[in-house]
Design an enzyme around this catalytic site. Structure first.
Site, PDB file in Angstrom:
ATOM      1  CD  GLU A 170      -2.988  -1.100   2.271  1.00  0.00           C
ATOM      2  OE1 GLU A 170      -3.966  -1.841   2.183  1.00  0.00           O
ATOM      3  OE2 GLU A 170      -2.798  -0.331   3.240  1.00  0.00           O
ATOM      4  CD  GLU A 372      -3.549  -5.970   3.572  1.00  0.00           C
ATOM      5  OE1 GLU A 372      -4.429  -5.207   4.034  1.00  0.00           O
ATOM      6  OE2 GLU A 372      -2.334  -5.750   3.685  1.00  0.00           O
TER       7      GLU A 372
END
Length: 472
Positions: A170, A372
């Site tokens: 991320e 995720e």
């Protein structure tokens, strides 16, 4: 248009596993020669910023419970797990390998291998060593180069053990949380700084990818290994009947948060329209001669897609915020949104399919996986039955619906190869600590971090072992 019938079967070679990270699970924050990272620093500076005063120190007690947790993954039928190496544990202040830290990870990877669980390794999960932040962090080229040195050391040390590598998790979040939203240390409300950090991370990614290619060519990294990047891509949406200004907001948000990274890892470049937007806003990224050649080294072998919620935006009502930062978009609240009230995030399973179609149509050569996906709920203890087990039917419903859209995407041509749930065992989650619980397995903080299966664990086992997406 009638209701879409979604498939309930995943391909036989589709992998199902767990996502976790070093700083959120390992604990042992001063063991094996580990140096403080920014989370340790923040915890030491002001522990009251963390939910229930639970700082970075203990993670979810994974280091002490490593073998128990690996057995849980195995018992649940999971075939893979993604975690991270902590830069602050592997390297010393002189940029040399910390052998005690290296041994920690050798033992960890061997334990997973013994259990027959494939380990995916990510090199950075928001956990910059504090001493490198003091040198300027991602805005300092010396720190960018230090990251490339760290990546080289990791490839040299573990190249024959690990098949799946990732440079960053991320990379859009750290610029947002530290330097735009200013909810993480060092709390800077500075859009321009956020973009410089984003640019520095992009350079670091490209340098690390280059180091991987060199190590693989030299035989240090195994020949079947792959390098990738993981990002929380947020499919963008706006009003049903948007104005040109609303569509412009979508373009810019999609460009900064999504296309920036997708173009970097497929084309070795950035979206020109976004570079032009930043230039018009007098945002200096700190570009230097020769950077273009570095960025060209950014393409990867595959991609991780973290998905929690969509991005719903509309035209901004003002051009700058109270800090003088440019405002390109504002949140749009969709009237039909279903919300996870604990986390304040919209639950929109179809977003995972929409991203998959974007990948199929615009980046057709790149394989990817859901790296995720999960639901965090506050106060789960209120859902315990008379035997003390958490009855989390909402988690079953959440994962079931997302997996069905994944199956539909694959049916429609998406190159999605697997799914990792965040986080199979409850873990520490930044300043929120253990406020919102994500796990199929409870961590009882009042009982020495003991582990207990929630109702959903049995459902997960059935899905993982059959590749059938059961309703309940």
């Amino acid at each position: 248009m009638g209701k879409i019938e979604l498939p309930t079967q995943l391909p036989k070679d589709f992998f199902l596993g767990a996502a976790m990270s070093g700083p959120q699970t390992e604990g042992a924050w001063q063991a094996t020669g580990k140096l403080p990272n920014l989370w340790d620093r923040w915890s030491n500076l002001n522990i009251t910023d963390f939910y229930n005063l639970v700082g970075s120190y203990g993670g979810n007690d994974f280091t002490r419970r490593r073998d128990e947790d690996i057995q849980i993954f195995k018992d649940l039928g999971l075939d893979s797990v993604r975690t991270s190496i902590q830069w602050s544990r592997l390297m010393d202040k002189d940029g040399k390998l910390n052998q005690a830290g290296a041994d920690y990870y050798h033992e960890l990877f061997a334990a997973f291998a013994k259990a027959g669980i494939d380990v995916f390794v990510n090199l950075y999960h928001f956990d910059m060593p504090a001493y490198l932040y003091d040198r300027g962090g991602w805005e300092n080229r010396e720190v960018v180069e230090a990251y490339a040195n760290y990546a080289r050391a990791a490839f040299d040390e573990f190249g024959q053990e690990i098949k799946n590598w990732f440079t960053f998790n991320e990379p859009i979040v750290e610029p947002q949380q530290r330097f735009t939203n200013a909810v993480w240390y060092p709390f800077h409300h500075d859009f321009a700084e956020a973009r410089r950090v984003q640019y520095g991370i992009s350079l670091a990614h490209a340098l690390a990818t280059h180091e991987f290619r060199l190590a693989q060519a030299a035989g240090t990294v195994r020949a079947d290994a792959k390098i990738g990047l993981i990002n929380c891509f947020t499919p963008p949406y706006t009003k049903e009947n948007p104005s040109e200004e609303d569509l412009e907001a979508v373009r810019i948000v999609d460009g900064v948060d999504n296309r920036w990274w997708l173009d970097l890892v497929t084309k070795g470049e950035f979206p020109q329209d976004i570079l032009d937007d930043l230039d018009r806003s007098d945002i200096d990224l700190g570009q230097r001669p020769g950077d273009e050649q570095v960025i060209k080294q950014g393409p990867v072998d595959w991609l991780g897609f973290n998905y929690y919620h969509p991005a719903r935006v509309q035209a901004p009502s003002k051009k700058t915020d109270q800090y003088g930062n440019p405002v390109f978009a504002e949140e749009y609240v969709w009237p039909d949104a279903v919300m996870n009230k604990s986390r304040g995030w919209e639950i929109y399973p179809k977003g995972i399919y929409d991203f998959a179609m974007t990948m199929r149509d615009n980046y057709p050569d790149l394989e990817w996986f859901v790296s995720e996906n999960g639901i965090g709920i506050q106060g789960e203890n209120a859902n315990k039955d008379e035997k003390g087990q958490i009855q989390d039917d909402y988690r079953i419903e959440f994962v079931r619906d997302h997996l069905k859209w994944v199956a539909k995407a694959i049916e429609d041509g998406a190159k999605c190869r697997g799914y990792h749930y965040w986080a199979v065992i409850d873990n520490w989650s930044w300043a929120n600590a253990f406020k919102n619980r994500y796990g199929f397995v409870e961590v009882d903080l009042d009982d020495n971090y003991s582990r207990h299966y929630k109702k959903s664990a049995d459902w997960l086992r059935r899905v993982a072992t059959t590749h059938t997406i059961f309703d309940a």
